[in-house]
Design a protein around this motif. Structure first.
Motif, PDB file in Angstrom:
ATOM      1  N   THR A  39       0.825  -1.208   0.000  1.00 56.46           N
ATOM      2  CA  THR A  39       0.000   0.000   0.000  1.00 56.46           C
ATOM      3  C   THR A  39       0.862   1.263   0.000  1.00 56.46           C
ATOM      4  O   THR A  39       0.610   2.192  -0.773  1.00 56.46           O
ATOM      5  CB  THR A  39      -0.937  -0.001   1.222  1.00 56.46           C
ATOM      6  N   GLY A  42       2.454   1.723  -3.394  1.00 53.38           N
ATOM      7  CA  GLY A  42       1.473   2.241  -4.355  1.00 53.38           C
ATOM      8  C   GLY A  42       1.208   3.718  -4.160  1.00 53.38           C
ATOM      9  O   GLY A  42       1.070   4.479  -5.119  1.00 53.38           O
ATOM     10  N   ASP A  47      -0.059   5.541  -7.578  1.00 48.59           N
ATOM     11  CA  ASP A  47      -1.144   4.679  -8.048  1.00 48.59           C
ATOM     12  C   ASP A  47      -2.488   5.084  -7.464  1.00 48.59           C
ATOM     13  O   ASP A  47      -3.531   4.814  -8.037  1.00 48.59           O
ATOM     14  CB  ASP A  47      -0.869   3.214  -7.695  1.00 48.59           C
ATOM     15  N   PHE A  48      -2.475   5.720  -6.302  1.00 48.62           N
ATOM     16  CA  PHE A  48      -3.701   6.182  -5.676  1.00 48.62           C
ATOM     17  C   PHE A  48      -3.379   7.298  -4.689  1.00 48.62           C
ATOM     18  O   PHE A  48      -2.222   7.565  -4.380  1.00 48.62           O
ATOM     19  CB  PHE A  48      -4.438   5.037  -4.971  1.00 48.62           C
ATOM     20  N   ALA A  76      -8.069   5.698  -6.836  1.00 51.87           N
ATOM     21  CA  ALA A  76      -7.089   5.377  -7.878  1.00 51.87           C
ATOM     22  C   ALA A  76      -6.573   6.667  -8.496  1.00 51.87           C
ATOM     23  O   ALA A  76      -7.304   7.642  -8.637  1.00 51.87           O
ATOM     24  CB  ALA A  76      -7.715   4.497  -8.953  1.00 51.87           C
ATOM     25  N   GLY A  77      -5.286   6.640  -8.856  1.00 48.69           N
ATOM     26  CA  GLY A  77      -4.672   7.800  -9.492  1.00 48.69           C
ATOM     27  C   GLY A  77      -5.273   8.059 -10.858  1.00 48.69           C
ATOM     28  O   GLY A  77      -5.830   7.165 -11.491  1.00 48.69           O
ATOM     29  N   THR A  78      -5.159   9.280 -11.334  1.00 46.80           N
ATOM     30  CA  THR A  78      -5.768   9.636 -12.613  1.00 46.80           C
ATOM     31  C   THR A  78      -4.977   9.103 -13.795  1.00 46.80           C
ATOM     32  O   THR A  78      -5.507   9.004 -14.888  1.00 46.80           O
ATOM     33  CB  THR A  78      -5.875  11.163 -12.748  1.00 46.80           C
ATOM     34  N   ARG A  80      -3.851   6.098 -14.234  1.00 47.89           N
ATOM     35  CA  ARG A  80      -4.098   4.678 -14.502  1.00 47.89           C
ATOM     36  C   ARG A  80      -5.260   4.516 -15.469  1.00 47.89           C
ATOM     37  O   ARG A  80      -6.221   5.258 -15.455  1.00 47.89           O
ATOM     38  CB  ARG A  80      -4.408   3.948 -13.209  1.00 47.89           C
ATOM     39  N   ARG A  82      -8.031   1.681 -17.203  1.00 48.05           N
ATOM     40  CA  ARG A  82      -8.619   0.358 -17.063  1.00 48.05           C
ATOM     41  C   ARG A  82      -8.243  -0.490 -18.255  1.00 48.05           C
ATOM     42  O   ARG A  82      -8.077   0.011 -19.364  1.00 48.05           O
ATOM     43  CB  ARG A  82     -10.140   0.453 -16.993  1.00 48.05           C
TER      44      ARG A  82
END
Length: 87
Positions: A39, A42, A47-48, A76-78, A80, A82
């Motif tokens: 965590t 990340g 990542d977030f 979540a980070g912008t 990333r 999907r």
């Protein structure tokens, strides 16, 4: 008196409490440590972000002042995307 009712905590400490709550008090300690390590990595990688009582934090060493219960949310980070979202 107002300062006596509030507790300054590092974001890292709140993340540790949130992870413990999420995985459960009976989870093995090594799983807890792995989850914390993952965590925090990340968070450092962007990542977030973490929302604590409506304020956004990306630094685990930042200090936040809490009173009573703190709402901790992970976003979540912008940067990333999907899977399958690329065109």
């Amino acid at each position: 008196m107002a300062f006596a009712l509030a507790t300054p905590l590092r974001v890292r400490a709140l993340i540790e409490m949130a992870v413990r709550e999420a995985i459960g008090a009976r989870a093995p300690h090594d799983k807890f440590l792995r989850t914390i390590r993952y965590t925090l990595a990340g968070l450092a990688a962007g990542d977030f972000t973490v929302d604590i009582d409506g304020r956004i934090f990306a630094d685990p060493d930042a200090v936040v002042v809490c009173e009573g219960i703190a709402d901790v949310r992970f976003f979540a980070g912008t940067h990333r995307r999907r899977a399958g979202a690329e065109r």
